[in-house]
Design a protein around this motif. Sequence first.
Motif, PDB file in Angstrom:
ATOM      1  N   THR A  35      30.290  38.900  38.707  1.00 22.33           N
ATOM      2  CA  THR A  35      31.113  38.935  39.913  1.00 22.33           C
ATOM      3  C   THR A  35      31.056  40.302  40.580  1.00 22.33           C
ATOM      4  O   THR A  35      30.741  40.423  41.761  1.00 22.33           O
ATOM      5  CB  THR A  35      32.571  38.578  39.582  1.00 22.33           C
ATOM      6  N   ASN A  36      31.373  41.345  39.822  1.00 21.61           N
ATOM      7  CA  ASN A  36      31.356  42.713  40.356  1.00 21.61           C
ATOM      8  C   ASN A  36      30.104  43.430  39.855  1.00 21.61           C
ATOM      9  O   ASN A  36      30.167  44.320  39.006  1.00 21.61           O
ATOM     10  CB  ASN A  36      32.627  43.458  39.933  1.00 21.61           C
ATOM     11  N   TRP A  37      28.955  43.051  40.399  1.00 13.97           N
ATOM     12  CA  TRP A  37      27.696  43.498  39.828  1.00 13.97           C
ATOM     13  C   TRP A  37      27.431  44.990  40.044  1.00 13.97           C
ATOM     14  O   TRP A  37      26.777  45.629  39.223  1.00 13.97           O
ATOM     15  CB  TRP A  37      26.535  42.668  40.364  1.00 13.97           C
ATOM     16  N   ARG A  38      27.943  45.553  41.118  1.00 17.73           N
ATOM     17  CA  ARG A  38      27.708  46.985  41.337  1.00 17.73           C
ATOM     18  C   ARG A  38      28.363  47.816  40.239  1.00 17.73           C
ATOM     19  O   ARG A  38      27.747  48.725  39.673  1.00 17.73           O
ATOM     20  CB  ARG A  38      28.210  47.398  42.719  1.00 17.73           C
TER      21      ARG A  38
ATOM     22  N   PRO B  59      25.310  33.257  44.070  1.00 16.52           N
ATOM     23  CA  PRO B  59      26.242  33.648  43.007  1.00 16.52           C
ATOM     24  C   PRO B  59      26.625  32.507  42.070  1.00 16.52           C
ATOM     25  O   PRO B  59      26.761  31.352  42.482  1.00 16.52           O
ATOM     26  CB  PRO B  59      27.462  34.155  43.791  1.00 16.52           C
ATOM     27  N   GLY B  60      26.800  32.871  40.781  1.00 16.39           N
ATOM     28  CA  GLY B  60      27.224  31.910  39.780  1.00 16.39           C
ATOM     29  C   GLY B  60      26.065  31.124  39.215  1.00 16.39           C
ATOM     30  O   GLY B  60      24.911  31.382  39.541  1.00 16.39           O
ATOM     31  N   PRO B  61      26.391  30.150  38.365  1.00 12.72           N
ATOM     32  CA  PRO B  61      27.718  29.883  37.802  1.00 12.72           C
ATOM     33  C   PRO B  61      28.061  30.881  36.694  1.00 12.72           C
ATOM     34  O   PRO B  61      27.170  31.406  36.035  1.00 12.72           O
ATOM     35  CB  PRO B  61      27.565  28.470  37.235  1.00 12.72           C
TER      36      PRO B  61
ATOM     37  N   GLY C  29      44.251  39.996  31.521  1.00 16.25           N
ATOM     38  CA  GLY C  29      44.536  39.941  32.946  1.00 16.25           C
ATOM     39  C   GLY C  29      44.334  38.564  33.553  1.00 16.25           C
ATOM     40  O   GLY C  29      44.529  37.540  32.899  1.00 16.25           O
ATOM     41  N   GLU C  30      43.922  38.549  34.814  1.00  9.90           N
ATOM     42  CA  GLU C  30      43.756  37.301  35.552  1.00  9.90           C
ATOM     43  C   GLU C  30      42.290  37.005  35.862  1.00  9.90           C
ATOM     44  O   GLU C  30      41.983  36.333  36.834  1.00  9.90           O
ATOM     45  CB  GLU C  30      44.568  37.367  36.850  1.00  9.90           C
ATOM     46  N   SER C  31      41.398  37.527  35.019  1.00 14.13           N
ATOM     47  CA  SER C  31      39.968  37.313  35.247  1.00 14.13           C
ATOM     48  C   SER C  31      39.618  35.832  35.343  1.00 14.13           C
ATOM     49  O   SER C  31      38.847  35.419  36.221  1.00 14.13           O
ATOM     50  CB  SER C  31      39.154  37.961  34.120  1.00 14.13           C
TER      51      SER C  31
ATOM     52  N   ASP D  77      38.476  33.944  38.682  1.00  9.34           N
ATOM     53  CA  ASP D  77      37.047  33.680  38.508  1.00  9.34           C
ATOM     54  C   ASP D  77      36.212  34.954  38.625  1.00  9.34           C
ATOM     55  O   ASP D  77      35.202  35.008  39.326  1.00  9.34           O
ATOM     56  CB  ASP D  77      36.557  32.629  39.505  1.00  9.34           C
ATOM     57  N   VAL D  78      36.650  35.982  37.898  1.00 16.02           N
ATOM     58  CA  VAL D  78      35.921  37.240  37.831  1.00 16.02           C
ATOM     59  C   VAL D  78      35.275  37.314  36.447  1.00 16.02           C
ATOM     60  O   VAL D  78      35.943  37.568  35.447  1.00 16.02           O
ATOM     61  CB  VAL D  78      36.864  38.441  38.056  1.00 16.02           C
TER      62      VAL D  78
END
Length: 322
Positions: free
Chosen positions: A196-199, A236-238, A246-248, A252-253
């Motif tokens: 999700t947060n690839w950077r 992106p995904g799956p 947390g709320e990952s 959907d992170v």
Amino acid sequence: MSDPPGVHGADAVFTVAAFNVNGIRAARRRGFDEWLAARSPDVVALQELRCPASEIGGFPGYSVAADVGSIAGRNGVAVLTRRPGIAVRTWLTHPPKARGLGEFATHGRYIEVDLAEQPVTVACLYLPKGGLPAHRQRPGSMREKPDGGQKYERKQRFLAAFGRELHRNRRAAQRAGRDFLLVGDLNIAHTQHDVTNWRAARSMDGFLPEDREWFESILGTRRLVDVVRRVHGDRPGPLTWWSWAGESFTKDVGWRVDHQLATPRLAACATEVTVDKEPSAAQRLSDHAALVVTYRTQLCTDPEVGVSPGRVAPRAAISPTR
């Protein structure tokens, strides 16, 4: 439920699930057996059993081949099949030949099963989680205590040796007239579409440049094809893993570190990919979700034709996560 193996001849359909259960005993308490009965895959590759062989238990309608390893409460792999495999190989019964894998041979990380219903060898892998190299470790900015790069170096040793072993095993299956399917938790996300947060992930274990370069090295039109990416396309995904913290999960992170990599002919058979993500965090069976791929043998092509490792397959479909 997929059609019974073999009843449709050249149009046989079979499903393969890869699932890191994060402890099979805990997963069964949370509802793994109900998932298995409802989903009913033909082949289920499990990672992180985390229990002795005597506590795996039975699964109605399935034969179980497993290697739990020698480290109490850690690792462990298994393959569930409708009929007992023609042959089963672990690193205990068939020690790895690649130099450098000996230190991992008793850890319960790899098992192969030659399917009775299909000319396919399924290899289930739980690749070691690594860490950061020593020069990237900063005390106070890490969740884990700095280890001087020991976990990183262990993972890199495994990758270097396993790449050679994988090549050998794939070639052996193909010489025997069987396709080869590597499934499991590889603890690596290959492309930016797999995180999700690839950077931010570029400086994290599992998405380091050297991890991704190794993953790329085992793919190719005459080696292995990333089945999920081929069906899903370059978008992106799956995702298949979300932190417990947390709320990952809710947001959907997450990452895709669970994979199905197939020889080109078998990859061309893949028609559908589904990630069985539970409806809510309270219903989670594991920190991973099952990755399920449907293969239809009528669509298989000659292996000499090949298929691009990332090419989108015609007539393929992605099912929404569940």
